[in-house]
Scaffold this active site. Structure first.
Site, mmCIF file in Angstrom:
data_model
loop_
_atom_site.group_PDB
_atom_site.id
_atom_site.type_symbol
_atom_site.label_atom_id
_atom_site.label_comp_id
_atom_site.label_asym_id
_atom_site.label_seq_id
_atom_site.Cartn_x
_atom_site.Cartn_y
_atom_site.Cartn_z
ATOM 1 N N GLN A 78 36.429 11.546 2.455
ATOM 2 C CA GLN A 78 36.113 11.794 1.053
ATOM 3 C C GLN A 78 34.608 11.720 0.818
ATOM 4 O O GLN A 78 34.065 10.677 0.475
ATOM 5 C CB GLN A 78 36.850 10.794 0.151
ATOM 6 C CG GLN A 78 36.670 11.148 -1.301
ATOM 7 C CD GLN A 78 37.778 10.646 -2.163
ATOM 8 O OE1 GLN A 78 38.704 9.983 -1.731
ATOM 9 N NE2 GLN A 78 37.678 10.954 -3.434
ATOM 10 N N PHE A 79 33.953 12.867 0.981
ATOM 11 C CA PHE A 79 32.502 12.915 0.813
ATOM 12 C C PHE A 79 32.071 12.586 -0.605
ATOM 13 O O PHE A 79 30.940 12.163 -0.834
ATOM 14 C CB PHE A 79 31.944 14.282 1.253
ATOM 15 C CG PHE A 79 32.200 15.397 0.279
ATOM 16 C CD1 PHE A 79 31.249 15.715 -0.691
ATOM 17 C CD2 PHE A 79 33.372 16.127 0.330
ATOM 18 C CE1 PHE A 79 31.479 16.746 -1.578
ATOM 19 C CE2 PHE A 79 33.612 17.155 -0.564
ATOM 20 C CZ PHE A 79 32.663 17.472 -1.526
ATOM 21 N N THR A 80 32.970 12.733 -1.564
ATOM 22 C CA THR A 80 32.599 12.474 -2.965
ATOM 23 C C THR A 80 32.298 11.000 -3.229
ATOM 24 O O THR A 80 31.780 10.665 -4.295
ATOM 25 C CB THR A 80 33.690 12.969 -3.936
ATOM 26 O OG1 THR A 80 34.917 12.290 -3.646
ATOM 27 C CG2 THR A 80 33.876 14.477 -3.823
#
Length: 152
Positions: A78-80
């Protein structure tokens, strides 16, 4: 590296209407990787996750780890988690690692957790549009950041 760890009684990840990862009791781990992250960060975080004592013992105290309950992990990239929201209303993800670096560290995290727990790790599909379903148990949600590893 950042992780949001949710204690769950069950969880699954669906991609294109197919379940690609599912677990019973254990953790859903949302993992964010930034450009500055390396194997030291990964090993530190994997140890913390594998040994985190947030499951109830016989007295109802959070005193047991995944090892103690034979729990599982559903690991989701989850790069966010590295969204920067200081300016404007559209998040910037400039600190998030580029996919080639992130995929390598994500796969290394799968291997490290699998080795520490001596079991397979359920996953999503890196970069896919994933739907995560979970029953958050407690709820218990812990946030860890490897930037904190040197702060006692």
């Amino acid at each position: 590296m950042r992780a949001v760890i949710q204690r769950v009684s069950e969880a699954s990840c669906t991609v294109n209407q197919h379940i690609v990862g599912t677990i019973g009791q254990g953790f859903v781990v949302l993992l964010g990787i930034e450009e500055a992250d390396g194997m030291d960060d990964l090993r530190w975080l994997a140890q913390k996750i594998a040994n985190l004592r947030v499951f109830g013992d016989e007295s109802g105290l959070m005193n047991k780890s995944l090892h103690d309950i034979q729990g599982n992990i559903l690991l989701i990239s989850q790069f966010t988690l590295f969204a920067q929201t200081k300016k404007g209303n559209r998040p910037s993800f400039i600190r998030a690692a580029k996919p080639d670096q992130a995929v390598s560290l994500y796969e290394s995290m799968i291997a490290e957790l699998s080795s520490l727990l001596d079991k397979n790790i359920a996953t999503g599909i890196f970069g896919a549009d994933m739907k995560i379903s979970l029953v958050n148990d407690g709820p218990v949600t812990i946030i860890m950041d490897t930037k904190d590893k040197d702060n006692h």
